[in-house]
Design an enzyme around this catalytic site. Sequence first.
Site, PDB file in Angstrom:
ATOM      1  CB  CYS A 134       7.972  34.595 -25.870  1.00 50.13           C
ATOM      2  SG  CYS A 134       9.460  34.216 -26.311  1.00 50.13           S
TER       3      CYS A 134
HETATM    4  N1  GLN Z   1      13.487  32.109 -30.243  1.00 50.11           N
HETATM    5  C1  GLN Z   1      13.514  33.395 -29.409  1.00 50.11           C
HETATM    6  C2  GLN Z   1      13.986  33.433 -28.221  1.00 50.11           C
HETATM    7  O1  GLN Z   1      15.141  32.675 -27.930  1.00 50.11           O
HETATM    8  C3  GLN Z   1      11.805  33.490 -28.741  1.00 50.11           C
HETATM    9  C4  GLN Z   1      11.699  32.372 -28.264  1.00 50.11           C
HETATM   10  C5  GLN Z   1      10.178  32.263 -27.785  1.00 50.11           C
HETATM   11  O2  GLN Z   1       9.194  32.461 -28.472  1.00 50.11           O
HETATM   12  N2  GLN Z   1       9.978  31.512 -26.909  1.00 50.11           N
HETATM   13  O3  GLN Z   1      14.058  34.288 -27.266  1.00 50.11           O
END
Ligand code: GLN
Length: 237
Positions: free
Chosen positions: A2
């Site tokens: 994210c």
């Molecule tokens: N693992 C977390 C999720 O699935 C964060 C993912 C991310 O940082 N893209 O939301």
Amino acid sequence: MCRHLGWLGADVTVSSLMLDPPFGLRVQSYAPRRQKHGLMNADGWGVGFFDRTSGGEVPRRWRSAAPLWGDASFDSVAPALRSHCIVAAVRSATVGMPIEASAAAPFTDGRWLLSHNGVVGRAVLAPTSSAESVCDSAILAATIFDRGLDALGDTIAEVGMADPLARLNILAADGSRLLGTAWGDTLCILRRDDGVVLASEPYDDSPDWDDVPDRHLVEVTPHGVTITPLTHPKGSR
Ligand code: GLN
């Protein structure tokens, strides 16, 4: 991965951080510039901010499982939301994780707002009944809340030792402190005259953005910024 952003400083509008900048979180939701894992962040978004109008520091949140770029209602409301302390994120779900608003950051324990940019094996985290979702980030947030934010650096170093493939970039704020960790992904800091931004990547091309080195903890308070290495509590790395 994210993308996320935190603010501590003067009262500013949520839109001035998320929507208005040329490469803000809205643009990062479909065209991030420095994202190493994943192409875009279409699996939801969230913003939390501390509200002093109700007395004290009350955390308030708005989360969604839809892409930020299409949210016309938020676009209308965000210019009217003002706060001195804000945590916001756009989400690219890790494979296997649910796509639901309760899996979008920021998470809260009623006092802190917390976002996780990364991935962690759920098997290395102790079972908890207080997580908001079965998403790895929600369980990590519950673990951090259980251990207390004063132990954030130790918790991240320990989880990082237990899962060497984990990426553990955290942003957390309680209205008077903004904490950030860099562990496996980018983290940048912008020191403005009216406050400090921590963000996965710069929201504009100002030369004032600095990179936070990997495996470091950032603490922002009204008195200043400290950046310290994250080492294992027992001294090994
Ligand atoms: N693992 C977390 C999720 O699935 C964060 C993912 C991310 O940082 N893209 O939301």
